[in-house]
Design an enzyme around this catalytic site. Structure first.
Site, PDB file in Angstrom:
ATOM      1  CG  MET A   1      -1.884  -1.208   1.190  1.00 48.31           C
ATOM      2  SD  MET A   1      -3.411  -0.939   2.088  1.00 48.31           S
ATOM      3  CE  MET A   1      -2.809  -0.647   3.726  1.00 48.31           C
ATOM      4  N   GLY A   2       2.134   1.095  -0.410  1.00 47.87           N
ATOM      5  CA  GLY A   2       3.035   2.245  -0.452  1.00 47.87           C
ATOM      6  C   GLY A   2       3.588   2.570   0.923  1.00 47.87           C
TER       7      GLY A   2
ATOM      8  CG  HIS B   1       6.887  -2.260   1.995  1.00 45.16           C
ATOM      9  ND1 HIS B   1       6.801  -1.109   2.739  1.00 45.16           N
ATOM     10  CD2 HIS B   1       5.662  -2.848   2.057  1.00 45.16           C
ATOM     11  CE1 HIS B   1       5.575  -0.992   3.226  1.00 45.16           C
ATOM     12  NE2 HIS B   1       4.874  -2.029   2.846  1.00 45.16           N
TER      13      HIS B   1
ATOM     14  CD  GLN C   1      -6.002  -3.632   2.990  1.00 42.52           C
ATOM     15  OE1 GLN C   1      -5.927  -4.080   1.852  1.00 42.52           O
ATOM     16  NE2 GLN C   1      -5.017  -3.771   3.871  1.00 42.52           N
TER      17      GLN C   1
ATOM     18  N   GLY D   1       4.934 -10.233   4.091  1.00 41.73           N
ATOM     19  CA  GLY D   1       5.762 -10.117   5.298  1.00 41.73           C
ATOM     20  C   GLY D   1       5.113 -10.783   6.497  1.00 41.73           C
TER      21      GLY D   1
ATOM     22  CG  ASP E   1       0.663  -7.167   7.838  1.00 41.28           C
ATOM     23  OD1 ASP E   1       0.026  -6.538   8.691  1.00 41.28           O
ATOM     24  OD2 ASP E   1       1.461  -6.616   7.059  1.00 41.28           O
TER      25      ASP E   1
ATOM     26  CB  SER F   1       4.663  -0.669  11.016  1.00 41.88           C
ATOM     27  OG  SER F   1       3.406  -0.130  10.696  1.00 41.88           O
ATOM     28  CB  SER F   2       3.330   2.165   6.481  1.00 45.74           C
ATOM     29  OG  SER F   2       3.897   1.298   5.522  1.00 45.74           O
ATOM     30  NE  ARG F   3      -2.392   1.695  10.065  1.00 47.24           N
ATOM     31  CZ  ARG F   3      -2.765   0.681   9.270  1.00 47.24           C
ATOM     32  NH1 ARG F   3      -2.063  -0.430   9.242  1.00 47.24           N
ATOM     33  NH2 ARG F   3      -3.846   0.777   8.517  1.00 47.24           N
TER      34      ARG F   3
HETATM   35  O1  PAF Z   1      -0.100  -5.779   3.618  1.00 49.13           O
HETATM   36  C1  PAF Z   1      -0.529  -4.851   2.906  1.00 49.13           C
HETATM   37  O2  PAF Z   1       0.136  -3.834   2.685  1.00 49.13           O
HETATM   38  C2  PAF Z   1      -1.932  -4.956   2.315  1.00 49.13           C
HETATM   39  O3  PAF Z   1      -2.800  -5.587   3.176  1.00 49.13           O
HETATM   40  C3  PAF Z   1      -1.937  -5.614   0.926  1.00 49.13           C
HETATM   41  C4  PAF Z   1      -1.482  -7.056   0.994  1.00 49.13           C
HETATM   42  C5  PAF Z   1      -1.060  -4.837  -0.023  1.00 49.13           C
HETATM   43  C6  PAF Z   1      -3.370  -5.609   0.365  1.00 49.13           C
HETATM   44  O4  PAF Z   1      -3.872  -4.321   0.241  1.00 49.13           O
END
Ligand code: PAF
Length: 284
Positions: free
Chosen positions: A34-35, A41, A65, A151, A154, A189-191
């Protein structure tokens, strides 16, 4: 040497680019994201480039989601930096679909994920995995990768996608790459970028509690209740008191047992300030 990846924003462009890259006769690795890319990543991209001749990354902040009260609107969007990082890792193709491309007018077909989507994240984020499974299947259909990279951070998402691949006979190899941590243990994490410096320090209690719990299990503790209580205590002592869950579960089914007799996965979801973080640790 960095090489500029091709960019596709529609399925038609994606197909053209895959054809130009000779993807039919080469092994294609997919890294869906999701960038707001980070080392986690990039470790997936690196894994893909060691196993595959063509590496495709997707960047799409998937609305289905997120629950209405969640952080979809403020989710970090850092496209220029993301593309630069992907170029440095020699990504061949970046797919940046629009919302309309993924969810066209009248969209109404969703994947119903398996039982493993029900507990933990599924309890606190009821439609989350339906949205994840749906978008991941759509990305699989669009890119048609040979191998897909996810990863371990998650963890439950990995189980949901693995089950979907098996249940729907998708011709895709599934890879799970280890959690990437900051030197002080915080799972990347992005967050994390939402955290203030004080919150970031507090957040360290999450990975610390997992390390302490792992050590207790290795020393012979077999009560899941004792392990959970310890994890909660370490977090509460650090001022983390909004804990969604702490689980000591079977790593295949996420079922929780009272006694630890096999490998277990320790999973945590907790808020540090307004930021919800997750982390986990597999104890073999
Ligand atoms: O893990 C993520 O970043 C998202 O849940 C994914 C797998 C790209 C789906 O939107």
């Amino acid at each position: 040497m960095a090489s500029v990846p091709r960019i596709a924003t529609s399925v038609a462009q994606l197909k053209d680019a895959l054809r130009d890259l000779g993807a039919r006769s080469r092994r294609v690795g997919l890294v869906p994201t999701m960038g707001a890319l980070h080392e986690g990543h990039l470790s997936l991209v690196r894994a893909a480039s060691t196993e595959c001749e063509t590496v495709v990354a997707t960047i799409f902040v998937n609305p289905t989601q997120f629950a209405p009260h969640e952080d979809l609107a403020k989710y970090p969007r850092t496209l220029d930096a993301d593309l630069e990082l992907l170029a440095q890792e020699n990504t061949d193709l970046v797919f940046l679909p629009t919302n309309a491309e993924v969810y066209p007018e009248g969209f109404s077909t969703y994947v119903e994920p398996s039982q493993v989507a029900v507990p933990l994240e599924g309890t606190f984020r009821p439609n989350h995995f339906r949205g994840v499974a749906t978008v991941v299947l759509k990305l699989f259909n669009m890119v048609q990768p040979d191998v897909a990279y996810f990863g371990q951070k998650d963890f439950q998402q990995c189980l949901v996608v693995r089950r979907m691949i098996a249940d729907l006979n998708l011709p895709i190899e599934f890879r799970v790459c280890p959690i990437v941590r900051e030197p002080d243990g915080l799972a990347i994490s992005s967050r994390n970028r939402y955290l203030t410096p004080a919150e970031r320090t507090r957040a360290l209690a999450i990975s610390r509690s997992l390390t302490i719990a792992t050590e207790l299990i290795r020393q012979g503790e077999r009560s899941a209740a004792v392990i959970k209580a310890k994890i909660e205590q370490v977090m509460r002592d650090a001022g983390i008191d909004r804990i969604d869950y702490v689980a000591v579960a079977d790593p295949d089914t996420l079922m929780e047992n009272q006694a630890i007799s096999r490998p277990v996965i320790l999973l945590i979801a907790a808020f540090v300030g307004q930021t919800r973080l997750i982390d986990n640790c597999l104890v073999e």
